[in-house]
Design a protein around this motif. Structure first.
Motif, short mmCIF file in Angstrom:
data_model
loop_
_atom_site.label_atom_id
_atom_site.label_comp_id
_atom_site.label_asym_id
_atom_site.label_seq_id
_atom_site.Cartn_x
_atom_site.Cartn_y
_atom_site.Cartn_z
N LEU A 120 0.84 -1.21 0.00
CA LEU A 120 0.00 0.00 0.00
C LEU A 120 0.86 1.25 0.00
N ARG A 121 2.00 1.17 0.68
CA ARG A 121 2.85 2.35 0.75
C ARG A 121 3.57 2.61 -0.57
N HIS A 122 3.65 1.61 -1.44
CA HIS A 122 4.47 1.78 -2.63
C HIS A 122 3.72 1.84 -3.94
N VAL A 123 2.52 1.28 -3.98
CA VAL A 123 1.81 1.31 -5.26
C VAL A 123 1.20 2.70 -5.45
N PRO A 124 1.51 3.36 -6.57
CA PRO A 124 0.94 4.70 -6.79
C PRO A 124 -0.58 4.63 -6.96
N SER A 161 4.03 11.14 -1.41
CA SER A 161 4.34 9.94 -2.16
C SER A 161 3.21 9.66 -3.15
N ASP A 162 3.58 8.91 -4.19
CA ASP A 162 2.59 8.53 -5.21
C ASP A 162 1.48 7.68 -4.62
N SER A 163 1.78 6.99 -3.52
CA SER A 163 0.80 6.04 -3.02
C SER A 163 -0.21 6.71 -2.09
#
Lengths: 334, 783
Positions: A322-326, B660-662
């Motif tokens: 969740l923290r990394h997927v845009p 951030s993108d997320s």
């Protein structure tokens, strides 16, 4: 020989629920359940969302934190047929699905429906049952029908299984196989109450069990209408893409041996719709998805041995994803 | 060597390599030493500041300080403290030097000696470029932008002296640019860690990558293609810069010290404000032109300046006919030759003057007009009769002067044009009149100080095609066309007669002029002026420039045929058959010139100033770009939740709020609200508007979003640290990100494409892939 298990067709096209009505009713159920389980409104909200998404719920937590209480409170808040199955090692599949018995008067076999024929099924300690009994649940949960002696019986609508299991005490249990775990829309843990909530709990329970005082706030027909209303919640293409990206990320994650299934994608979207509707919106937001991603996805992932040995768990993996997927993917880039 | 030191050296070296085209515009190579020293000082200053861990602002300051110290040490003129610390006097001295340099650029033809003001301007300009270059390459890691600085270095010689810069000078700048890009990319790649070959083997840092050979070959190929296309494609180098450069054509060896008469002519005509040059009082009631230079050497570059090789002692002819006396006061003329009227018979002047026998030009022998305050000239100015001219032959081909005055380059297109222009003309005078008529306003020719380029090889063809130009083009074209028609003709540069001021004539810088002399056998050199009189304030009409034949039979016209015989000097001013219909008697009317200025584009501005202006404006370009971007996003026409949110994201980047993108729009709004607590409502409104815009079927209402963005911006601005605030305004991070994102996208696309191409080639030659990645995939079942 026929047996009409369901009360017939779903009610005739009732007036569509407005987002406000939906929200009010859902909050009614929420308040009701919160009366029994203090300080866990978020978990309860997610549980209600799973119910209204026609999903099945797996409550996995240590003994005594209120798994069964939650399931029972949820069941009591809705005026519908509730069945409870206490899973034990000697429980037989026919106890769940039902059995045909010879009726000497009619000189014919008659189908005696099992515990599964209700709107809300509480399956307590599901991992204590033998694998064949667990497997009997398979067809019921996914296809919402029972086949006994070649006859197929439809289950009621709404139909929801709330199963509980204890992750600590593994002696003499049969852990749920992957296929079965995937059939649960979400897995929730309740967790210990904080100090204030526990104090309030003590006060409340001095005189009586609050569960006994619960009155239903919605009936089966209302639940069917809510389910229909939730399905109408708008899903923007960007949101669908986000959900697909999230699920795809679980499949590509190096810490995971098996990622989430397309069924997971579907159920995540449906739960998202309900959560949006419970917020009084007719469109879903990525914020809804993010609230649901861990409960809906984590129990389906099989971590690699290294991850397990390293003390990682799948909830952390999903949070990390969740923290990394845009939130908005850039199709042109890379 | 540390990374930044290496990068700094590469930046300095590439800039130094790009200097090579400048060799063409300076005399000698002595200028290279101070220039390289300046670059080295700036690079050292930058490198040291960087090594001390200082930011871009301090690095730039250090580089500027380095440049200032170098300039002070070299050019303070004794006004500095301890040679290197500038005082206010130093700066005023710099101003003087800059003015001197600009004047030198305007006046002199390349190659110019690199000294004084010109060297100062050169060092200053190169220093600024070096600062920008270092900033782009090392400080901001945007080496692609450094192409601009390298281009500037290449552009200067190309625009000032197109002839002095040959095509091969382009190679070194191009190679150095590629070096710059390659070096930066290598650093970027190395930053990821170890490099691998395609087959999975580890390679060392120094080892070239597997694609290096392809890259080298394609770089070579690109340079070759560029050079080839340069030679094939007709170039268009005419422009305001070229107008000055035009005067320098063929100016490899002016032979007259440093002043090229063409350059002086166009430079004077293009001066924004005319200045008085000469003041003349003459007994001649109607003076003609003051003759200075004679240009009789015609090459494919046009009429080249004369070397005046046949000098002899100054012996003047005896007077034949009426004589006049002129007293000429020099106000600010500087020339190696003496301006004279008609045929001088007596001269009273200081200094050492000689006469060029081939051209009759009076040349100073180590004397210059600049040293002469005034002189007295007695002269005759006979006017030939049109009939006499019509009867006269041209120059005898056996004459020793024939070759020098008729030779011309072979331009087939021009031969056709001249044949057409001449028509039936057979005698010399008919040919002269035909060519003059061809160049007339009636034939569509227009006077303007702007010349246009039609893409021909020869400037004369451009002029004949576009039909616009000024005296330089008119005179050169007429003389050339006459030579093409086998008539001896040459170009004269001098001054028109100026405007009358009481009893005197005042000649200004605008009165510099060029015209033509044609040789008639028995008569000698006869003056013609093909330029439309509307463009020449002090124009004089020449009575003999007409067709005499009709008047021979008809009754005498009151104008020319009667008068010239009686009083040749009186007639021309009023009654002439000038071919241009708009010709007024421009004796004392500067109005014509003024009107023409308006039509002809006004005074030309100096390219050097433009360059300086551009350089000065460069630091503000990102800020302006950012402001324009914001305006366009928040303008009522385009405003939507999406544009407002784009602006919010860019603001976050500018002010260093990490998003951030997320993060979902609402979460991002939450982060922004933490960074700018005063604008919490604005941030929340923007976030939920964006969420609605993206996810709701009904979209979002953009009302009030522009104000919300402004609120958010002012709050972020107030809360930001000062450095961050300045950076957000003048060097916004969001622009950089955009640039580098585009760059990354491009390079990724290129890499994919080349990988595909390589695959195709491999398939074509049926060589199995060595990579075992497919097998791996089959085993792991994971991409």
């Amino acid at each position: 020989m026929t047996f009409e298990s369901s009360p017939g067709q779903p009610p005739q096209a009732p007036a569509p629920l407005s987002p406000q009505e939906f929200k009010a009713t859902a909050e009614g159920i929420l308040t009701n359940v919160e009366w029994v389980i203090e300080g866990k409104s978020h978990t309860i909200k997610l549980a209600i969302a799973v119910m209204l998404a026609e999903g099945h719920l797996l409550l996995e937590d240590v003994p005594g934190v209120g798994k069964t209480q939650l399931a029972k409170a949820l069941a009591r808040s809705v005026d519908c047929s509730v069945r409870r199955i206490q899973f034990t090692p000697d429980l037989l599949p026919s106890d769940v699905t039902g059995v045909s018995i010879f009726d000497p008067e009619k000189r014919d076999f008659v189908f005696k429906p099992g515990a599964i024929f209700g709107n809300l099924i509480l399956g307590d300690e599901i991992n204590r049952a033998s694998p064949k009994t667990q497997a009997a649940l398979l067809e019921c949960m996914e296809e919402r029908q029972v086949t006994v002696d070649g006859n197929t019986y439809k289950l009621r609508s709404p139909f929801m299984v709330i199963a509980t299991q204890n992750p600590v005490e593994m002696e003499g249990t049969y852990p749920l196989p992957e296929a079965q775990r995937d059939r649960f829309a979400a897995r929730l843990a309740i967790g210990y109450p904080d100090i204030n909530a526990e104090l309030a709990l003590l006060d409340r329970r001095e005189e009586y069990n609050p569960l006994d005082a619960l009155r239903p706030v919605a009936d089966a027909e209302m639940i069917v209408r809510m389910i229909a209303a939730a399905r109408a919640v708008h899903l923007a293409p960007e949101l669908k893409r986000y959900v697909v990206d999230l699920v795809a990320a679980t499949r590509q994650n190096a810490q995971v041996r098996l990622g989430a299934s397309p069924r997971a994608t579907l159920q995540l979207l449906r739960c998202t719709q309900v959560l949006a509707a419970m917020d009084g919106r007719d469109f879903a937001l990525p914020d809804d998805v993010q609230q649901l991603a861990v409960p809906v996805l984590a129990h389906r992932l099989i971590p690699t041995t290294e991850t397990t040995m390293g003390g990682g768990d799948t909830k952390a993996i999903v949070s990390d994803i969740l923290r990394h997927v845009p939130v908005v993917s850039h199709p042109g880039r890379y | 060597m540390s990374g930044q030191r290496h990068a700094t050296m590469v930046a300095a070296a590439t800039l130094a390599l790009t200097l090579t085209p400048l060799i063409g515009i300076f005399e000698g190579v002595g200028w290279i030493v101070p220039v390289l020293f300046t670059i080295a000082v700036i690079a050292t200053a930058a490198s040291l500041t960087r090594a001390a861990g200082r930011g871009q602002g301090l690095q730039t300051l250090a580089m500027c300080a380095g440049l200032l110290i170098v300039l002070t040490a070299g050019f303070s003129g004794g006004t500095a403290i301890l040679f290197v610390i500038p005082t206010p006097d130093t700066f005023s001295h710099f101003g003087l030097l800059a003015g001197e340099g600009v004047a030198g650029i305007v006046r002199e033809a390349p190659p110019v000696p690199a000294e004084g003001g010109i060297l100062f301007l050169t060092l200053f300009g190169i220093g600024l470029v070096a600062i920008l270059h270092d900033m782009f390459v090392v400080g901001l890691r945007t080496p692609a932008l450094a192409g601009l600085t390298l281009l500037t270095m290449y552009l200067v010689p190309v625009s000032v002296a197109p002839d002095a810069t040959a095509w091969f000078w382009f190679i070194l700048p191009a190679v150095s640019y590629l070096w710059l890009l390659a070096d930066d990319n290598l650093r970027r790649v190395s930053a990821f860690g170890h490099r691998f070959t395609g087959a999975g083997q580890l390679v060392s840092q120094r080892f070239p990558s597997p694609m290096a050979r392809t890259a080298r070959w394609s770089a070579l190929g690109f340079i070759l293609v560029t050079l080839l296309s340069l030679t094939v494609v007709p170039t268009n180098t005419s422009g305001f810069i070229d107008r000055i450069a035009e005067g320098y054509q063929g100016g490899g060896d002016a032979g007259l010290g440093d002043v090229n008469p063409w350059a002086q002519l166009s430079g004077s005509l293009n001066q924004p404000e005319p200045v008085d040059v000469l003041r003349v009082s003459t007994t001649d009631p109607d003076p003609r032109y003051l003759r200075m230079h004679v240009l009789d050497e015609l090459t494919s570059d046009g009429f080249a300046p004369n070397d005046y090789d046949d000098r002899e002692a100054l012996v003047l002819d005896d007077a034949q006919g009426e004589t006049f006396t002129a007293e000429i006061e020099n106000l600010r003329m500087e020339a190696p030759v003496l301006p004279v009227y008609g045929t001088p018979v007596e001269l009273a002047i200081d200094g050492n003057w000689e006469r060029d026998s081939a051209t009759d030009v009076i040349v100073g022998n180590s004397s210059d007009m600049g040293d002469v305050e005034s002189y007295t000239l007695t002269y005759t100015d006979s006017a030939p009769d049109a009939e006499e001219l019509a009867a006269a032959d041209g120059m005898d081909p056996d004459d020793e002067r024939w070759a020098a005055n008729t030779e011309h380059p072979d331009v087939p297109e021009l031969t056709g044009i001249v044949d057409q222009a001449l028509g039936e003309a057979t005698t010399v005078h008919e040919k002269v009149i035909a060519v003059k008529d061809f160049l007339s306003v009636a034939n569509g020719f227009r006077y303007t100080l702007e010349t246009a380029d039609a893409g021909n090889d020869e400037a004369i063809l451009d002029f004949l095609e576009t039909r616009q130009g000024y005296c330089q083009q008119y005179a050169a074209a007429m003389a050339w066309m006459l030579r093409e028609a086998d008539v001896a003709a040459r170009v004269i540069i001098g001054m028109s007669r100026g405007t009358r001021d009481g009893q005197e004539w005042v000649l200004t810088s605008r009165d510099y002029h060029a015209w033509v002399e044609v040789y008639y056998h028995g008569v000698g050199w006869v003056t013609y002026d093909p330029t439309p009189t509307s463009g020449v304030p002090g124009a004089v009409s020449f009575p003999w420039a007409t067709e005499p034949s009709p008047e021979d039979d008809a009754t005498p016209d009151p104008g020319e045929s009667a008068n010239p015989s009686t009083d040749p000097s009186e007639a021309p001013s009023t009654d002439t058959a000038d071919p241009s219909p708009g010709a007024e008697a421009p004796t004392d009317g500067p109005t014509g010139q003024a009107a023409d200025n308006g039509a002809g584009g006004g005074p030309a501005f100096n390219p050097a100033w433009l360059l300086l202006l551009l350089l000065a404006a460069l630091p503000f370009a990102p800020a302006t770009w950012r402001i324009l971007l914001r305006r366009s996003r928040l303008g009522p026409a385009r405003l939507s939740a999406k544009t407002a949110w784009d602006e919010v994201l860019d603001l976050a980047l500018d002010y260093g709020v990490g998003l951030s993108d997320s993060l979902t729009p609402r979460q991002a709004a939450g982060v922004l609200a933490q960074a700018a607590p005063g604008a919490r409502e604005a941030a929340t409104a923007l976030g939920s508007a964006m969420a609605r815009h993206r996810y709701s079927p009904r979209g979002a209402d953009p009302t009030g979003l522009a104000d919300a963005v402004h609120d958010l911006r002012s709050e972020l601005d107030q809360r930001a640290a000062r450095g961050r605030r300045v950076q957000a305004r003048f060097w916004p991070a969001s622009l950089l990100v955009k640039l580098s994102a585009k760059q990354a996208e491009e390079s990724a696309r290129l890499a994919r494409r080349s990988a595909r191409a390589a695959d195709r080639v491999r398939t074509a030659v049926r060589r199995p892939r060595r990579s075992n990645s497919r097998k791996d995939r089959a085993v792991t079942r994971r991409p």
